[in-house]
Scaffold this motif. Structure first.
Motif, short mmCIF file in Angstrom:
data_model
loop_
_atom_site.label_atom_id
_atom_site.label_comp_id
_atom_site.label_asym_id
_atom_site.label_seq_id
_atom_site.Cartn_x
_atom_site.Cartn_y
_atom_site.Cartn_z
N ASP B 108 0.80 -1.21 0.00
CA ASP B 108 0.00 0.00 0.00
C ASP B 108 0.84 1.28 0.00
O ASP B 108 0.57 2.21 -0.75
CB ASP B 108 -0.94 0.01 1.23
N GLU B 111 2.42 1.70 -3.30
CA GLU B 111 1.42 2.04 -4.30
C GLU B 111 1.13 3.53 -4.28
O GLU B 111 1.00 4.17 -5.33
CB GLU B 111 0.13 1.26 -4.02
N ARG B 118 -3.87 1.69 -11.41
CA ARG B 118 -5.20 1.47 -11.95
C ARG B 118 -5.74 0.11 -11.50
O ARG B 118 -4.98 -0.86 -11.48
CB ARG B 118 -5.14 1.51 -13.49
N ASP B 119 -7.01 0.06 -11.17
CA ASP B 119 -7.66 -1.22 -10.92
C ASP B 119 -8.18 -1.74 -12.25
O ASP B 119 -8.87 -1.02 -12.96
CB ASP B 119 -8.84 -1.06 -9.94
N LYS B 121 -10.35 -4.15 -14.91
CA LYS B 121 -11.71 -4.70 -14.92
C LYS B 121 -11.67 -6.18 -15.28
O LYS B 121 -12.29 -6.59 -16.25
CB LYS B 121 -12.55 -3.98 -15.98
N LYS B 423 -10.02 -10.47 -5.41
CA LYS B 423 -10.88 -9.31 -5.69
C LYS B 423 -10.61 -8.74 -7.09
O LYS B 423 -11.40 -7.98 -7.63
CB LYS B 423 -10.64 -8.22 -4.65
N GLY B 424 -9.45 -9.06 -7.64
CA GLY B 424 -9.14 -8.52 -8.97
C GLY B 424 -7.67 -8.15 -9.07
O GLY B 424 -6.85 -8.60 -8.26
N THR B 426 -4.71 -5.06 -9.50
CA THR B 426 -4.32 -3.64 -9.48
C THR B 426 -2.96 -3.53 -10.14
O THR B 426 -2.04 -4.29 -9.82
CB THR B 426 -4.23 -3.12 -8.03
N ASN B 450 -7.72 -4.81 -20.44
CA ASN B 450 -9.16 -4.75 -20.14
C ASN B 450 -9.98 -5.32 -21.27
O ASN B 450 -11.02 -5.92 -21.05
CB ASN B 450 -9.58 -3.30 -19.88
#
Ligand code: HEM
Lengths: 282, 452
Positions: B108, B111, B118-119, B121, B423-424, B426, B450
């Motif tokens: 964190d 970051e 960017r997160d 999709k 969760k995905g 980053t 993406n």
């Protein structure tokens, strides 16, 4: 068709380009700005042909050599390199207003060459009969041209900053509105010098290599050599100044203008005012 | 006391590490260098005569007549070197760490220090996403390193890490060039020698008057000079041969040496530099013809010698040249400035040319027409002689400098991190140069993945 006629066309194209860029600042129309760039590009193409033709003409006279051997030819080549670097930056970053501050340098060079310099094609004296001449002159002048562009950008910076400081928001609606922002100008100044510095370095190195090859000394503190080193020191100072706090922006712009003044002195002042080995300009 | 001492050492170290000193030195060198371009270096007598007594005394005390070797200029160069070394010692380890021990995990805190984050999709299980990201980065950017931590995968990929060293390559190159220059000044020399045609030398005069043995003999077989139609010089050419231990060296006989094409043997290089007429006497050839008829008479004369002509006149050749074009536009061939004394008359100076210009020659000479047929002239060639064992070191430095500046300016160390969890994904990135340019690259990467 002679190269001299084409050089006249070139000169007129640069004059037209300068006028269009001025109209662009006044009208703020994108199309006008693009027209200015195309006028400069047209002049550049004609000038390239003219330089090629002059090269051929020297062969027709029986002592062919690259057209880089006297003051006339070097001034013409200098203005060619200025437009080359300008077009490169113009197409890459698309800040058209810069044209108004850079193309006049090339226009001035062409006008001076065409109106008052001796344009005869002379055979090469023994000292210049070397391929090193070509490498050395091309690298040096590309470097000088990048510094010319940086100088034009720095002048824009200083003007814009001055007007902003006077609280000239009313004016910002006028000519100024086509100027890139202060931050962008500062960055472009650095980018132009980033192109120029390695080229000047290469120019000094090829000059030293040639001197060593032709005379047995790569460095003899001849005034021209010394001045090229002075220019190099100034831009090295510029590069380090940027890493130090408080030396970006205004001071960097001033240093860039000083650097270009030193460049012009190195190119012309040394020949016209001092004496030495470099024989351009008598 | 001790703290004070350490304080002083620390201060000194900081002083030599400071970039302000660098700027001061660079500008200082630029400004002081101007002096030597305005004041003649190694001044000639005529130049000194234009200066006042006080100025001469002041300039010599300050070393202005040999400025670039004066103690204070050399001191500035040494300070620059010291500054360079200290600065590099201080900063290199930090940069080296970035190159050799990259941050593999984007946590964190890290970051938040990145400008581009960017997160993505993307949906799917952790394992799938990881595989997808790995193959994507490999194809579109660079092969990633994978670290697993606290149930998350961390990917790290980079381009051109070593270009961060470009600056240090430049700085090192400056030191290498200085070393090369020092080698040259200690173990090399510059000298000058004149060799008459047909003569040879085995010793040369160094700068400062020292006599240097070459270890072999250089002979000048012939010297010639050629001109363009315009009268400008076209070529100066010496034909040189090397003789060692009394024996001609194979492959180095009758070698033409012209400006820009020197001759090198055993580390010593000979450069065409100047020429002149040898004192050994020139022989001038003349033809004298009586206007009223009779056979032409051929004569030889030496410089200034009074030669008796048929009919009691005398002639002296004052000076002559093989090619008159530089002096008389529109004429070529040999020409001579002569002094003609008719029998019982006063000396008359005039110029005579070759037989091609008969009517020109007929303008003078009373009853006689005198033609200049040319001359046997002996030249000497002036050669610059140089030995510089440091020159290769200097070229190595120059090469590194050019490479280094290109690395420093035109390349950028680009880094991309990706954190993959259930969760995905980053993604974050940074570049050592041109942040706006990198942002574009980064956005394109994000868009591509993406869509994929
Ligand atoms: C006293 C001598 C010098 C010192 C102490 C010094 C120090 C430094 C330092 C600390 C940096 C920044 C490095 C970084 O970003 O991590 C730098 C950058 C640089 N230096 Fe020097 N330097 C010196 C002389 C020179 C000279 C004579 C040159 C001539 C070519 C030069 C060329 C460069 C270049 C090209 C950069 C990169 C600048 C940029 O990225 O904008 N340095 N120098």
């Amino acid at each position: 068709m002679s190269s001299s006629m084409l050089f006249n066309v070139t000169m007129i194209a640069y004059m037209v380009s300068t006028c269009i860029f001025f109209a662009f600042l006044a009208s703020r129309s994108k199309g006008v700005g693009l027209a200015g760039t195309y006028a400069a590009l047209f002049g550049f193409v004609v000038q390239t042909a003219a330089i090629g033709l002059r090269w051929k003409e020297s062969y027709d006279q029986g002592h062919g050599h690259a057209p880089l051997s006297n003051l006339f030819e070097s001034v013409v080549f200098f203005s060619w390199t200025i437009i080359l670097i300008f077009l490169f930056i113009d197409f890459k970053y698309r800040y058209r207003a810069i044209g108004f501050f850079v193309v006049p340098f090339a226009l001035f060079g062409m006008a001076w060459a065409q109106l008052s310099l001796d344009s005869n094609i002379e055979p090469l004296v023994p000292a210049l009969q070397s391929n090193w001449l070509v490498y050395h002159v091309i690298t040096c002048f590309l470097g000088y041209a990048a510094f010319a562009v940086a100088c034009g950008i720095s002048i824009m910076y200083l003007i814009r900053e001055q007007i902003e400081q006077e609280g000239g928001n009313a004016q910002a609606g006028g000519l100024l509105s086509m100027f890139p922002s202060i931050k962008v100008l500062d960055d472009l100044n650095y980018k132009a010098i980033m192109i120029g510095f390695p080229l000047l370095t290469l120019g000094i190195v090829t000059g030293a290599a040639w001197a060593n090859y032709a005379w047995g000394t790569y460095w003899s503190w001849d005034p021209k050599e010394t001045w090229s080193l002075i220019v190099w020191f100034v831009y090295a100072a510029f590069l380090h100044a940027r890493i130090t706090r408080g030396w970006v922006g205004r001071r960097a712009a001033i240093l860039s203008v000083i650097g270009f003044a030193a460049t012009i002195f190195c190119y012309l002042g040394v020949n016209l005012l001092l004496s030495g080995l470099h024989s351009y300009g008598k | 006391m001790t703290t004070n001492k350490r304080g002083f050492a620390q201060q000194l170290w900081d002083f030599f590490c400071s970039l302000r000193l660098t700027i001061f030195l660079l500008i200082g060198l630029a400004l002081t260098s101007i002096i030597g371009t305005v004041i003649q270096q190694g001044p000639q007598r005529e130049y000194l005569a234009t200066l006042s007594e006080t100025k001469i005394r002041l300039y010599s005390a300050l070393g202005f007549f040999d400025m670039y070797h004066s103690w204070w200029f050399i001191l500035l160069l040494y300070l620059l070197t010291l500054n360079l070394i200290c600065c590099s010692i201080k900063r290199l380890p930090r940069v080296w760490k970035i190159v050799s021990e990259p941050v593999l995990v984007m946590d964190d805190t890290f970051e938040r220090s990145l400008s581009s984050v960017r997160d993505l999709k993307l949906r799917g299980s952790k394992g799938e996403l990881k595989e997808k990201m790995v193959s994507f980065l490999k194809a579109e950017f660079a092969e990633p390193v994978i670290t697993e931590r606290e149930g998350e995968y961390h990917l790290f990929a980079q381009k051109n890490p070593w270009c961060r060293l470009g600056v240090y390559v430049v700085h090192l190159s400056i030191i290498i060039i200085f070393i090369g220059a020092l080698i040259g000044s200690f173990f090399g020399y510059k000298a000058y020698v004149n060799i008459p045609e047909g003569g040879g030398v085995s010793q040369v005069q160094g700068r400062g008057g020292k006599t240097i043995d070459l270890g072999y003999e250089v002979r000048c077989e012939k010297f010639s000079v050629a001109f363009y139609d315009t009268g400008a010089p076209k070529e100066f050419k010496s034909i040189l041969s090397i003789v060692e231990n009394g024996k001609p060296v194979a492959g180095l006989q009758k070698v033409p040496v012209i400006v820009n094409e020197p001759l090198t043997y055993k580390g010593i290089t000979f450069y065409q530099s100047s020429y002149g007429q040898s004192d050994e006497g020139v022989k001038y050839h003349l033809t004298v013809r009586d206007r009223k008829g009779g056979a032409p008479v051929k004569l030889d004369a030496r410089q200034g010698e009074r030669v008796a002509l048929p009919g009691g006149a005398f002639l002296s050749v004052m000076e002559a040249t093989q090619n008159v074009t530089p002096f008389m536009k529109g004429f070529d061939g040999p020409g001579a400035q002569v002094e003609f004394t008719p029998a019982g008359g006063n000396p008359q100076p005039f110029v005579i040319l070759s037989e091609k210009y008969e009517s020109f020659n007929a303008q003078h000479g009373g009853d006689l027409v005198i033609t200049f047929d040319g001359m046997d002239q002996k030249f000497f060639t002036g050669l610059q002689v140089a030995k510089d064992p440091g020159v290769l070191v200097v070229w190595l430095g120059c090469f590194l400098m050019v490479i280094g500046t290109c690395m420093a300016f035109f390349m950028s160390h680009k880094r991309v991190w990706a954190r993959v969890s259930d969760k995905g994904v980053t993604m974050g990135g940074s570049a050592s140069k041109n942040p706006t340019g990198f942002e574009i690259v980064f956005d394109e990467l994000v868009e591509k993945i993406n869509k994929a």
